[in-house]
Design a protein around this motif. Structure first.
Motif, PDB file in Angstrom:
ATOM      1  N   THR A  71       0.837  -1.204   0.000  1.00 44.20           N
ATOM      2  CA  THR A  71       0.000   0.000   0.000  1.00 44.20           C
ATOM      3  C   THR A  71       0.869   1.250   0.000  1.00 44.20           C
ATOM      4  O   THR A  71       0.642   2.187  -0.770  1.00 44.20           O
ATOM      5  N   LYS A  72       1.888   1.283   0.847  1.00 47.24           N
ATOM      6  CA  LYS A  72       2.804   2.428   0.919  1.00 47.24           C
ATOM      7  C   LYS A  72       3.606   2.557  -0.377  1.00 47.24           C
ATOM      8  O   LYS A  72       3.790   3.650  -0.910  1.00 47.24           O
ATOM      9  N   PHE A  73       4.098   1.429  -0.879  1.00 44.12           N
ATOM     10  CA  PHE A  73       4.909   1.431  -2.110  1.00 44.12           C
ATOM     11  C   PHE A  73       4.115   2.038  -3.264  1.00 44.12           C
ATOM     12  O   PHE A  73       4.657   2.798  -4.068  1.00 44.12           O
ATOM     13  N   LYS A  74       2.825   1.715  -3.359  1.00 43.70           N
ATOM     14  CA  LYS A  74       1.977   2.216  -4.448  1.00 43.70           C
ATOM     15  C   LYS A  74       1.851   3.733  -4.439  1.00 43.70           C
ATOM     16  O   LYS A  74       1.534   4.327  -5.461  1.00 43.70           O
ATOM     17  N   THR A  75       2.115   4.383  -3.296  1.00 47.10           N
ATOM     18  CA  THR A  75       2.037   5.844  -3.257  1.00 47.10           C
ATOM     19  C   THR A  75       3.222   6.496  -3.963  1.00 47.10           C
ATOM     20  O   THR A  75       3.191   7.695  -4.231  1.00 47.10           O
ATOM     21  N   PHE A  76       4.261   5.730  -4.297  1.00 46.03           N
ATOM     22  CA  PHE A  76       5.453   6.269  -4.944  1.00 46.03           C
ATOM     23  C   PHE A  76       5.510   6.005  -6.456  1.00 46.03           C
ATOM     24  O   PHE A  76       6.419   6.500  -7.115  1.00 46.03           O
ATOM     25  N   THR A  77       4.587   5.225  -6.980  1.00 45.39           N
ATOM     26  CA  THR A  77       4.658   4.880  -8.399  1.00 45.39           C
ATOM     27  C   THR A  77       3.265   4.721  -8.996  1.00 45.39           C
ATOM     28  O   THR A  77       2.372   4.166  -8.343  1.00 45.39           O
ATOM     29  N   PRO A  78       3.095   5.178 -10.240  1.00 43.38           N
ATOM     30  CA  PRO A  78       1.812   4.954 -10.910  1.00 43.38           C
ATOM     31  C   PRO A  78       1.730   3.549 -11.530  1.00 43.38           C
ATOM     32  O   PRO A  78       0.676   3.127 -11.976  1.00 43.38           O
ATOM     33  N   GLN A  79       2.851   2.825 -11.541  1.00 38.79           N
ATOM     34  CA  GLN A  79       2.917   1.498 -12.149  1.00 38.79           C
ATOM     35  C   GLN A  79       2.396   0.435 -11.191  1.00 38.79           C
ATOM     36  O   GLN A  79       2.382   0.619  -9.975  1.00 38.79           O
ATOM     37  N   GLU A  80       2.024  -0.699 -11.761  1.00 36.05           N
ATOM     38  CA  GLU A  80       1.636  -1.854 -10.958  1.00 36.05           C
ATOM     39  C   GLU A  80       2.877  -2.442 -10.294  1.00 36.05           C
ATOM     40  O   GLU A  80       3.975  -2.373 -10.841  1.00 36.05           O
ATOM     41  N   ILE A  81       2.694  -3.020  -9.135  1.00 39.58           N
ATOM     42  CA  ILE A  81       3.795  -3.712  -8.463  1.00 39.58           C
ATOM     43  C   ILE A  81       4.014  -5.045  -9.165  1.00 39.58           C
ATOM     44  O   ILE A  81       3.068  -5.769  -9.473  1.00 39.58           O
ATOM     45  N   CYS A  82       5.272  -5.363  -9.394  1.00 38.21           N
ATOM     46  CA  CYS A  82       5.650  -6.593 -10.078  1.00 38.21           C
ATOM     47  C   CYS A  82       5.265  -7.812  -9.236  1.00 38.21           C
ATOM     48  O   CYS A  82       5.492  -7.837  -8.025  1.00 38.21           O
ATOM     49  N   ASP A  83       4.682  -8.816  -9.873  1.00 38.83           N
ATOM     50  CA  ASP A  83       4.411 -10.089  -9.213  1.00 38.83           C
ATOM     51  C   ASP A  83       5.693 -10.907  -9.291  1.00 38.83           C
ATOM     52  O   ASP A  83       6.017 -11.476 -10.329  1.00 38.83           O
ATOM     53  N   THR A  84       6.433 -10.950  -8.195  1.00 38.93           N
ATOM     54  CA  THR A  84       7.750 -11.584  -8.203  1.00 38.93           C
ATOM     55  C   THR A  84       7.691 -13.106  -8.311  1.00 38.93           C
ATOM     56  O   THR A  84       8.732 -13.744  -8.455  1.00 38.93           O
ATOM     57  N   THR A  85       6.488 -13.690  -8.281  1.00 40.06           N
ATOM     58  CA  THR A  85       6.381 -15.128  -8.542  1.00 40.06           C
ATOM     59  C   THR A  85       6.381 -15.391 -10.040  1.00 40.06           C
ATOM     60  O   THR A  85       6.573 -16.520 -10.472  1.00 40.06           O
ATOM     61  N   LYS A  86       6.192 -14.326 -10.841  1.00 43.14           N
ATOM     62  CA  LYS A  86       6.130 -14.473 -12.301  1.00 43.14           C
ATOM     63  C   LYS A  86       7.191 -13.660 -13.037  1.00 43.14           C
ATOM     64  O   LYS A  86       7.539 -13.985 -14.166  1.00 43.14           O
TER      65      LYS A  86
END
Length: 135
Positions: free
Chosen positions: A54-69
């Protein structure tokens, strides 16, 4: 003043991530820690900000990477010996991380790594001092 680096990584469970990295021997700066983020101290000039998604999303307009993929970043730290590389990987696995490959021995350089609870890959290397060209 030396340049400092702050690597920002999203985590699903901040408390669990802090517990994991504490088992690896890292400390955290309480001045930059709350329920949504913490500042992990790697060295005098290197820090990793572990941020809730939630906090990370406040710094970027991009989607967070799904690190399992997908892989978003490879964090690589140098160590003072081959034994330290192996020790850190053992600690990471004991703390719940996994390895994703076998150790790599290139003679002058030795490396291995682990994947943390959120899927981020951390690599560790040792380079023979004589192999590093000065100036």
């Amino acid at each position: 003043m030396a340049t400092k680096i702050f690597v920002n990584l999203p985590v699903k469970n901040l408390k669990q991530s802090v517990g994991f990295f504490t088992k690896l021997g890292f400390s955290f700066n309480p001045q930059f820690t709350d329920d949504s983020a913490t500042c992990m101290v790697v060295s005098e000039d290197i820090f990793v900000m572990l941020l809730t998604e939630t906090k990370f999303k406040t710094f970027t307009p991009q989607e967070i990477c799904d690190t399992t993929k997908s892989t978003e970043v490879l964090v690589c730290l140098s160590t003072e010996s081959r034994a330290k590389v192996d020790e850190m990987v053992r600690k990471a696995v004991a703390a719940g991380g996994t390895t994703y490959n076998e150790p790599q021995d290139h003679g002058f350089m030795y490396g291995h790594g682990f994947q943390v609870l959120d899927g981020h890959i951390w690599e560790l290397i040792y380079m023979e001092p004589s192999a590093i060209k000065q100036g």
